[in-house]
Enzyme design. Structure first.
Site, PDB file in Angstrom:
ATOM      1  N   LYS A  71      43.944  43.574  50.146  1.00 51.56           N
ATOM      2  CA  LYS A  71      44.586  42.275  50.052  1.00 51.56           C
ATOM      3  C   LYS A  71      44.562  41.841  48.598  1.00 51.56           C
ATOM      4  O   LYS A  71      43.761  42.344  47.810  1.00 51.56           O
ATOM      5  CB  LYS A  71      43.917  41.273  50.974  1.00 51.56           C
ATOM      6  CG  LYS A  71      42.408  41.146  50.833  1.00 51.56           C
ATOM      7  CD  LYS A  71      41.890  40.342  52.010  1.00 51.56           C
ATOM      8  CE  LYS A  71      40.402  40.064  51.909  1.00 51.56           C
ATOM      9  NZ  LYS A  71      39.587  41.186  52.388  1.00 51.56           N
ATOM     10  N   ASP A 129      36.054  38.550  44.249  1.00 54.72           N
ATOM     11  CA  ASP A 129      36.626  39.801  43.746  1.00 54.72           C
ATOM     12  C   ASP A 129      38.150  39.789  43.693  1.00 54.72           C
ATOM     13  O   ASP A 129      38.770  40.828  43.455  1.00 54.72           O
ATOM     14  CB  ASP A 129      36.127  40.988  44.571  1.00 54.72           C
ATOM     15  CG  ASP A 129      36.511  40.888  46.038  1.00 54.72           C
ATOM     16  OD1 ASP A 129      36.683  39.764  46.542  1.00 54.72           O
ATOM     17  OD2 ASP A 129      36.644  41.939  46.688  1.00 54.72           O
ATOM     18  N   ASP A 177      39.069  34.422  45.367  1.00 52.42           N
ATOM     19  CA  ASP A 177      37.636  34.530  45.645  1.00 52.42           C
ATOM     20  C   ASP A 177      36.901  35.385  44.626  1.00 52.42           C
ATOM     21  O   ASP A 177      37.457  35.751  43.590  1.00 52.42           O
ATOM     22  CB  ASP A 177      37.430  35.094  47.054  1.00 52.42           C
ATOM     23  CG  ASP A 177      37.808  36.562  47.134  1.00 52.42           C
ATOM     24  OD1 ASP A 177      38.716  36.971  46.387  1.00 52.42           O
ATOM     25  OD2 ASP A 177      37.194  37.302  47.916  1.00 52.42           O
ATOM     26  N   SER A 196      32.290  40.101  47.652  1.00 53.62           N
ATOM     27  CA  SER A 196      33.483  39.293  47.909  1.00 53.62           C
ATOM     28  C   SER A 196      33.247  37.799  47.696  1.00 53.62           C
ATOM     29  O   SER A 196      32.816  37.387  46.634  1.00 53.62           O
ATOM     30  CB  SER A 196      33.999  39.576  49.315  1.00 53.62           C
ATOM     31  OG  SER A 196      35.247  38.976  49.495  1.00 53.62           O
ATOM     32  N   HIS A 197      33.435  37.021  48.751  1.00 51.85           N
ATOM     33  CA  HIS A 197      33.340  35.566  48.657  1.00 51.85           C
ATOM     34  C   HIS A 197      31.905  35.067  48.800  1.00 51.85           C
ATOM     35  O   HIS A 197      31.660  33.869  48.720  1.00 51.85           O
ATOM     36  CB  HIS A 197      34.198  34.951  49.755  1.00 51.85           C
ATOM     37  CG  HIS A 197      33.824  35.505  51.095  1.00 51.85           C
ATOM     38  ND1 HIS A 197      34.145  36.788  51.466  1.00 51.85           N
ATOM     39  CD2 HIS A 197      33.129  34.983  52.114  1.00 51.85           C
ATOM     40  CE1 HIS A 197      33.664  37.023  52.668  1.00 51.85           C
ATOM     41  NE2 HIS A 197      33.054  35.948  53.092  1.00 51.85           N
ATOM     42  N   ASP A 237      40.554  39.250  45.992  1.00 51.66           N
ATOM     43  CA  ASP A 237      41.481  39.724  47.022  1.00 51.66           C
ATOM     44  C   ASP A 237      41.901  38.632  48.003  1.00 51.66           C
ATOM     45  O   ASP A 237      42.905  38.770  48.686  1.00 51.66           O
ATOM     46  CB  ASP A 237      40.935  40.964  47.755  1.00 51.66           C
ATOM     47  CG  ASP A 237      39.579  40.750  48.386  1.00 51.66           C
ATOM     48  OD1 ASP A 237      39.041  39.624  48.303  1.00 51.66           O
ATOM     49  OD2 ASP A 237      39.040  41.723  48.959  1.00 51.66           O
ATOM     50  N   ARG A 238      41.150  37.542  48.067  1.00 53.56           N
ATOM     51  CA  ARG A 238      41.538  36.454  48.973  1.00 53.56           C
ATOM     52  C   ARG A 238      42.347  35.398  48.234  1.00 53.56           C
ATOM     53  O   ARG A 238      42.268  35.301  47.011  1.00 53.56           O
ATOM     54  CB  ARG A 238      40.299  35.775  49.558  1.00 53.56           C
ATOM     55  CG  ARG A 238      39.479  36.680  50.434  1.00 53.56           C
ATOM     56  CD  ARG A 238      38.333  35.920  51.064  1.00 53.56           C
ATOM     57  NE  ARG A 238      37.638  36.776  52.019  1.00 53.56           N
ATOM     58  CZ  ARG A 238      36.941  36.346  53.051  1.00 53.56           C
ATOM     59  NH1 ARG A 238      36.805  35.059  53.262  1.00 53.56           N
ATOM     60  NH2 ARG A 238      36.359  37.187  53.875  1.00 53.56           N
TER      61      ARG A 238
HETATM   62  C1  G16 Z   1      36.303  41.381  54.527  1.00 50.48           C
HETATM   63  C2  G16 Z   1      37.421  42.305  54.830  1.00 50.48           C
HETATM   64  C3  G16 Z   1      38.530  41.540  55.501  1.00 50.48           C
HETATM   65  C4  G16 Z   1      38.015  40.838  56.736  1.00 50.48           C
HETATM   66  C5  G16 Z   1      36.804  40.024  56.412  1.00 50.48           C
HETATM   67  C6  G16 Z   1      36.188  39.585  57.699  1.00 50.48           C
HETATM   68  O1  G16 Z   1      36.781  40.413  53.631  1.00 50.48           O
HETATM   69  O2  G16 Z   1      37.901  42.885  53.640  1.00 50.48           O
HETATM   70  O3  G16 Z   1      39.554  42.422  55.806  1.00 50.48           O
HETATM   71  O4  G16 Z   1      38.969  39.992  57.271  1.00 50.48           O
HETATM   72  O5  G16 Z   1      35.859  40.801  55.710  1.00 50.48           O
HETATM   73  O6  G16 Z   1      34.975  39.015  57.487  1.00 50.48           O
HETATM   74  P1  G16 Z   1      34.029  38.672  58.706  1.00 50.48           P
HETATM   75  O7  G16 Z   1      33.653  39.974  59.363  1.00 50.48           O
HETATM   76  O8  G16 Z   1      32.898  37.967  58.043  1.00 50.48           O
HETATM   77  O9  G16 Z   1      34.811  37.782  59.612  1.00 50.48           O
HETATM   78  P2  G16 Z   1      36.183  40.253  52.168  1.00 50.48           P
HETATM   79  O10 G16 Z   1      37.116  39.348  51.436  1.00 50.48           O
HETATM   80  O11 G16 Z   1      34.834  39.655  52.431  1.00 50.48           O
HETATM   81  O12 G16 Z   1      36.122  41.648  51.607  1.00 50.48           O
END
Ligand code: G16
Length: 543
Positions: free
Chosen positions: A376, A279, A277, A113-114, A281-282
């Protein structure tokens, strides 16, 4: 083609976090690590025989090599068909859509992800189910159990395939189809939004800047914003996906998208700015001189979604993760629709979306989306905002001001303490958890606690219960703080402190959030002893 069983040992302590399994890239590249995890996913989900999968990732370091390995394991386990994005690329939303559209049994999305990418940064893999969404808690538990019982990896002895050549190719009896990663997603956006109205807005002189952060959304944004809607090519920043994201941190927030923020707050700001971000989704939305928090973005979209053609029928209901501000709750109340509060993690929205109880959902962590897929969706949010701006003719800042005047304003900020010693973080949380019942009535740094609890969620569809999802502290005067440990970090612990202050009838609409929230931040430090325990006098990241 031969199929070999490779002996392996169980993986211990690799429990997937909020979203798949994220680890250092070198860990993933270590002998049999990725192989073990993929075989465990197959074993934990009833095997691959005869099944169809979607496969792709955000293009980070090790993406293509990992895809070749996964293809060999899928072929070895008897999968029937695999749909792969050209060049190994698929954004998370595009993968979710493809799983649903093709009726695939599941999908492998390669991304952390990010988190930064590169051989010394992070890699990740998440498994999405047939509904296009992240594996549920129940399925994740089955995968973890399989990873602890694994004894062999079943792999085809096949050569790498050319990931760049569109079309069909066979690995033994398994068919692999390499597809354009953008086309199906573009068609979906065309169904949901009035792209002609956005094109007309842009043709009329509206200017925008989209920062793809050297990650996967570059090609998607080019197809949608430039080729379809007529934005000038220089509307895109960092639009070529790079294995290390240009050395950056592909997280669309004011800290990591600082160049875009600087532009939007300066004298030469375009009308609209956005970022996505690693991938895809953000999202981050920012108007000229006006940053929109993810919580406010969700609330505004909930209020105005009916302006976009895919949402004319209205909303069945909405949902937000617990740490997300209550701004959307008041929109839902005004519309007379249900509003659900779920734990952090997109997987918790899946059942509500599948059963039609909600149309929109979102999280403070820059995720917004709807029932069009089960993830998302960064560019979806960007197009939704552009559609709303095109129909109303109002700027981002004017839309937000009108929203706050109607609904009040939830001042909001998240403070992150990164790479905290895991044991220290665990003790901090355990100690506070143990004192929750005694807190109501006590004051800290002048603020009185009115209620405190440890958030637990009972899924209204499958009845599963998730406990210990974050410590909630409510204070007199409409303030709330939440403390939880991140589930997506790869080194040490990240303590997240979510601060929120509702101002029901704001006189000055543009008070600085830091000023409004300073007393609350002081109260949280006093009650949890953050600086004393961690030795940190300030958070590493404030968004
Ligand atoms: C992932 C999940 C999101 C969640 C986030 C929380 O985001 O897909 O639904 O809100 O983790 O991250 P943390 O546990 O670090 O607060 P992503 O965009 O990283 O896949």
């Amino acid at each position: 083609m031969q199929i070999r069983d490779i002996a392996t040992a169980p993986m211990r302590g690799q429990n997937a976090g909020t979203s798949g399994l994220r680890r250092k890239t070198r860990d993933y590249m270590a002998p049999l690590f990725l192989e073990n995890y993929v075989q465990a996913i197959l074993d934990g989900t009833g095997g691959a025989a005869g099944k169809t999968y979607v496969l792709g990732g955000d293009g980070r370091y090790f993406n293509a090599a990992a895809i070749q390995i996964i293809l060999r394991i899928l072929a070895g386990n008897g999968a029937d068909r695999v749909i792969v994005g050209q060049g190994g690329l698929l954004s998370t939303p595009a993968a979710s859509h493809l799983i649903r559209k093709t009726g695939a049994d599941g999908g492998f999305i390669l991304s952390a992800s990010h988190n930064p990418g590169g051989i010394d940064a992070d890699f990740g893999l998440k498994y999405n189910m047939a509904n296009g969404g992240p594996a549920t808690e129940t399925m994740t538990a089955a995968i973890v159990a399989a990873s602890e019982a694994i004894t062999r990896i079943r792999m085809a002895d096949s050569a790498d395939i050319d990931l760049d050549a569109l079309g069909a190719v066979a690995i033994g009896a398994m068919q692999v189809r390499i597809i354009d990663p953008v086309a199906d997603y573009l068609a979906l956006m065309e169904d949901l939004f009035d792209l002609d109205a956005i094109a007309a807005l842009i043709a009329g002189g509206f200017t925008l800047r989209f920062d793809a952060m050297h990650a996967v959304t570059g090609p998607y944004a080019r197809a949608l914003l430039v080729d379809r809607c007529g934005a000038s090519p220089d509307s895109l920043m960092n639009a070529t996906p790079l294995p290390d994201f240009g050395g950056g941190h592909p997280d669309p927030n004011p800290v990591w998208a600082a160049d875009l923020m600087g532009l939007m707050m300066g004298p030469d700001a375009p009308d609209f700015g956005a970022a996505s971000d690693g991938d895809g989704d953000r999202n981050m939305i920012v108007g000229r001189g006006c940053y929109v928090t993810p919580s406010d973005s969700l609330a505004l979209i909930a209020d105005r979604a009916e302006l976009a053609k895919g949402y004319r029928r209205g909303l069945a209901g909405v949902a937000r993760s617990m740490p997300t501000s209550g701004a959307v709750d008041r929109v839902a109340a005004a519309k007379g629709i249900a509003c659900f509060e779920t734990p952090t993690g997109w997987k918790f929205f899946g059942n509500l979306l599948d059963t039609g109880q909600i149309t929109l959902c979102g999280e403070e962590s820059a995720g917004t989306g709807s029932d069009h897929i089960r993830e998302k969706d960064g560019l979806w949010a960007v197009l939704m905002w552009l559609n709303i701006v095109a129909v109303t003719g109002q700027s981002v800042a004017d839309l937000m001001a009108a929203h706050w005047r109607t609904y009040g304003r939830n001042y909001y900020s998240r403070h992150d303490y990164e790479d905290v010693d895991s044991a220290v973080a665990a003790v901090l949380m355990a100690d506070l958890r143990g004192r929750l019942d005694s807190l109501p009535g006590q004051s800290f740094a002048g603020l009185r606690v009115t209620a405190a609890d440890d958030f637990a969620y009972a899924d209204p569809v499958d009845g599963s219960v998730s406990t210990s999802q974050g410590l909630r502290l409510h204070f007199a005067g409409g303030a709330r703080a939440v403390l939880r440990l991140s589930g997506t970090g790869t080194s040490g612990a990240t303590l997240r402190v979510y601060l929120e202050q509702l101002v029901a009838a704001p006189g000055d609409l543009h008070q600085d959030a830091g000023d409004v929230l300073a007393p609350l931040a002081a109260a949280v430090d006093a009650v949890a002893g953050i600086s004393g325990r961690t030795g940190r006098t300030a958070p590493d990241v404030k968004t």
